[in-house]
Design a protein around this motif. Sequence first.
Motif, PDB file in Angstrom:
ATOM      1  N   ILE A  51       0.836  -1.208   0.000  1.00  0.00           N
ATOM      2  CA  ILE A  51       0.000   0.000   0.000  1.00  0.00           C
ATOM      3  C   ILE A  51       0.865   1.251   0.000  1.00  0.00           C
ATOM      4  N   MET A  52       1.960   1.235   0.773  1.00  0.00           N
ATOM      5  CA  MET A  52       2.824   2.414   0.844  1.00  0.00           C
ATOM      6  C   MET A  52       3.458   2.698  -0.509  1.00  0.00           C
ATOM      7  N   VAL A  53       3.907   1.640  -1.202  1.00  0.00           N
ATOM      8  CA  VAL A  53       4.560   1.816  -2.508  1.00  0.00           C
ATOM      9  C   VAL A  53       3.544   2.204  -3.580  1.00  0.00           C
ATOM     10  N   GLU A  54       2.384   1.549  -3.582  1.00  0.00           N
ATOM     11  CA  GLU A  54       1.382   1.784  -4.625  1.00  0.00           C
ATOM     12  C   GLU A  54       0.706   3.147  -4.497  1.00  0.00           C
ATOM     13  N   THR A  55       0.494   3.613  -3.255  1.00  0.00           N
ATOM     14  CA  THR A  55      -0.268   4.856  -3.048  1.00  0.00           C
ATOM     15  C   THR A  55       0.576   6.003  -2.508  1.00  0.00           C
ATOM     16  N   GLY A  56       1.637   5.688  -1.743  1.00  0.00           N
ATOM     17  CA  GLY A  56       2.458   6.736  -1.134  1.00  0.00           C
ATOM     18  C   GLY A  56       1.745   7.518  -0.053  1.00  0.00           C
ATOM     19  N   SER A  57       0.631   6.998   0.460  1.00  0.00           N
ATOM     20  CA  SER A  57      -0.191   7.735   1.428  1.00  0.00           C
ATOM     21  C   SER A  57      -0.082   7.121   2.819  1.00  0.00           C
ATOM     22  N   ALA A  98      -5.165  -4.900  -6.792  1.00  0.00           N
ATOM     23  CA  ALA A  98      -5.164  -3.441  -6.712  1.00  0.00           C
ATOM     24  C   ALA A  98      -5.404  -3.053  -5.258  1.00  0.00           C
ATOM     25  N   PRO A  99      -5.022  -1.823  -4.863  1.00  0.00           N
ATOM     26  CA  PRO A  99      -5.220  -1.412  -3.465  1.00  0.00           C
ATOM     27  C   PRO A  99      -6.646  -1.589  -2.960  1.00  0.00           C
ATOM     28  N   HIS A 100      -7.663  -1.333  -3.813  1.00  0.00           N
ATOM     29  CA  HIS A 100      -9.031  -1.462  -3.325  1.00  0.00           C
ATOM     30  C   HIS A 100      -9.406  -2.931  -3.084  1.00  0.00           C
ATOM     31  N   ASN A 101      -8.838  -3.863  -3.904  1.00  0.00           N
ATOM     32  CA  ASN A 101      -9.062  -5.286  -3.635  1.00  0.00           C
ATOM     33  C   ASN A 101      -8.503  -5.667  -2.275  1.00  0.00           C
ATOM     34  N   VAL A 102      -7.275  -5.196  -2.015  1.00  0.00           N
ATOM     35  CA  VAL A 102      -6.616  -5.495  -0.738  1.00  0.00           C
ATOM     36  C   VAL A 102      -7.449  -4.975   0.424  1.00  0.00           C
ATOM     37  N   MET A 103      -7.934  -3.750   0.304  1.00  0.00           N
ATOM     38  CA  MET A 103      -8.711  -3.145   1.386  1.00  0.00           C
ATOM     39  C   MET A 103      -9.966  -3.966   1.700  1.00  0.00           C
ATOM     40  N   ILE A 104     -10.652  -4.432   0.663  1.00  0.00           N
ATOM     41  CA  ILE A 104     -11.886  -5.196   0.870  1.00  0.00           C
ATOM     42  C   ILE A 104     -11.603  -6.528   1.569  1.00  0.00           C
ATOM     43  N   ILE A 105     -10.595  -7.256   1.084  1.00  0.00           N
ATOM     44  CA  ILE A 105     -10.293  -8.570   1.665  1.00  0.00           C
ATOM     45  C   ILE A 105      -9.760  -8.427   3.084  1.00  0.00           C
ATOM     46  N   VAL A 106      -8.925  -7.410   3.318  1.00  0.00           N
ATOM     47  CA  VAL A 106      -8.403  -7.175   4.671  1.00  0.00           C
ATOM     48  C   VAL A 106      -9.533  -6.810   5.631  1.00  0.00           C
ATOM     49  N   ALA A 107     -10.528  -6.055   5.143  1.00  0.00           N
ATOM     50  CA  ALA A 107     -11.669  -5.709   5.999  1.00  0.00           C
ATOM     51  C   ALA A 107     -12.447  -6.957   6.415  1.00  0.00           C
ATOM     52  N   ILE A 108     -12.612  -7.914   5.483  1.00  0.00           N
ATOM     53  CA  ILE A 108     -13.317  -9.158   5.811  1.00  0.00           C
ATOM     54  C   ILE A 108     -12.507  -9.968   6.825  1.00  0.00           C
ATOM     55  N   MET A 109     -11.207 -10.099   6.554  1.00  0.00           N
ATOM     56  CA  MET A 109     -10.356 -10.834   7.496  1.00  0.00           C
ATOM     57  C   MET A 109     -10.303 -10.133   8.848  1.00  0.00           C
ATOM     58  N   GLY A 110     -10.381  -8.802   8.825  1.00  0.00           N
ATOM     59  CA  GLY A 110     -10.345  -8.029  10.058  1.00  0.00           C
ATOM     60  C   GLY A 110     -11.523  -8.272  10.978  1.00  0.00           C
ATOM     61  N   LEU A 111     -12.616  -8.850  10.429  1.00  0.00           N
ATOM     62  CA  LEU A 111     -13.745  -9.218  11.287  1.00  0.00           C
ATOM     63  C   LEU A 111     -13.429 -10.442  12.138  1.00  0.00           C
ATOM     64  N   ILE A 112     -12.519 -11.293  11.649  1.00  0.00           N
ATOM     65  CA  ILE A 112     -12.229 -12.576  12.306  1.00  0.00           C
ATOM     66  C   ILE A 112     -10.923 -12.546  13.075  1.00  0.00           C
ATOM     67  N   ARG A 113      -9.892 -12.017  12.441  1.00  0.00           N
ATOM     68  CA  ARG A 113      -8.526 -12.156  12.940  1.00  0.00           C
ATOM     69  C   ARG A 113      -8.279 -11.597  14.340  1.00  0.00           C
ATOM     70  N   PRO A 114      -8.856 -10.449  14.736  1.00  0.00           N
ATOM     71  CA  PRO A 114      -8.562  -9.931  16.070  1.00  0.00           C
ATOM     72  C   PRO A 114      -8.951 -10.874  17.208  1.00  0.00           C
ATOM     73  N   SER A 115      -9.890 -11.783  16.956  1.00  0.00           N
ATOM     74  CA  SER A 115     -10.326 -12.703  18.003  1.00  0.00           C
ATOM     75  C   SER A 115      -9.391 -13.889  18.171  1.00  0.00           C
ATOM     76  N   ASP A 116      -8.436 -14.063  17.254  1.00  0.00           N
ATOM     77  CA  ASP A 116      -7.584 -15.251  17.293  1.00  0.00           C
ATOM     78  C   ASP A 116      -6.792 -15.332  18.593  1.00  0.00           C
ATOM     79  N   LEU A 117      -6.164 -14.247  18.990  1.00  0.00           N
ATOM     80  CA  LEU A 117      -5.347 -14.264  20.207  1.00  0.00           C
ATOM     81  C   LEU A 117      -6.184 -14.548  21.439  1.00  0.00           C
ATOM     82  N   GLY A 118      -7.384 -13.979  21.510  1.00  0.00           N
ATOM     83  CA  GLY A 118      -8.237 -14.214  22.665  1.00  0.00           C
ATOM     84  C   GLY A 118      -8.706 -15.653  22.749  1.00  0.00           C
ATOM     85  N   VAL A 119      -9.100 -16.233  21.608  1.00  0.00           N
ATOM     86  CA  VAL A 119      -9.583 -17.615  21.613  1.00  0.00           C
ATOM     87  C   VAL A 119      -8.443 -18.570  21.923  1.00  0.00           C
ATOM     88  N   ARG A 120      -7.238 -18.314  21.361  1.00  0.00           N
ATOM     89  CA  ARG A 120      -6.117 -19.204  21.678  1.00  0.00           C
ATOM     90  C   ARG A 120      -5.731 -19.080  23.162  1.00  0.00           C
TER      91      ARG A 120
END
Length: 420
Positions: free
Chosen positions: A43-49, A107-129
Amino acid sequence: MSGASRISALAPFRIRNYRFQWPSDLLTSWAFEVETLVLGWYIMVETGSVLLLTVLASLQYVGTLIAPVFGMIGDRIGHRDLLAAMRFAYTALSASIMTLALSGHLAPHNVMIIVAIMGLIRPSDLGVRGALLADIMPAGQLIGAISLARTTQDSARIIGALSGAGLFAALGIGYVYVVIVCLYLAAAALMLCMTRPSKPVRAVDRPANLAPGSILLRDLKEGIVHAWSGPGMRAALCVAFLANLTAFPLTNGLLPYVAREIFHTDQTGLGYLSASFAVGSLIGSITLSLANGVRIARLLIGATLAWYAMLLVFVEIRTMPVAMACLVLAGIAQSMSMISAAVILMRTASAHLRGRVMGVRMMVIYGLPLGLLAAGSLIDLIGYSATGTLYALLGLILMTAIALHWRSDLWPEHAAANAP
């Protein structure tokens, strides 16, 4: 190291389920770290933002707000089964990014969408483990088991930072994701090799006319209320929220910006910075796994204050080797602080509510995306150094306030939170 120390440090591996959970957590953590580093640099390389970089990092934590729901599901169906399902979901989502990258459609927007979906699940991993760990380990081995479990994250950050940067530079994002998919798949398979721990049984009066939805809401409320029921747990949760709001943004989501704009280095330099913090964290985890008779609540206070002091120095440094040394010290303090908070929560929580309590612990991680988004805006307004100094000073002040407010529950040697 004496023979007794070695036995004490490795004692958790005598438990069969721990011998499967530990490598499963390790592979998952490796995949998390490689993925976070690669996507941040992409994201940093593709957008510079820097703003989009902080948005990407924030999307990975959107699920913190529903983490107690995952905890409740784990309490009902079993934490082992829930973790296996979550890790198969990571496999499917990372395979989507792999396919897009290899086919040239990423593309950056594809990454954002998939990361948002994974972001619904992934934060709970540490708590459940963590809840699963408390299910399978005897109480007397909990500090050592949690400390060894933390080494999966710490070593993964070292391996992920160094190998992820090298693989990205040599092969590109598509082939890096082939490795990530394999790591997630192996982690899910190892989780299925575990035997299901026996679930604690507690007799509860359930009115016959109570609707299923009402039962779920009541169970969820019970876990949230229980997590806030004791001073030790309240203090641990407050420290965890504060650290995610003001400390982790400086060493997690903002590191690609720091590497590129402050130290003027490439993805390899980013790997070195990230690995330095992880080396310190690994040192802290191993040290605590070998220690005996630790006053956990006192350690929580001292380590957190030391962490902020190191960050206050780090944001003013402009030389890579010195910055890396500072990050090692910050990582040691961070590890001891977060392990102490986890031990206090798991020792205090009732067995049948551990999943929900750890879900609440994961929910406070929502301070991280808030801190990241605020930092992205503040850096544009007042600069990186001023923003970092503001965050570190705010953390020092509020941590001192927490220690003073709960001093009678956290500092006395014989306080419940300081039980060896």
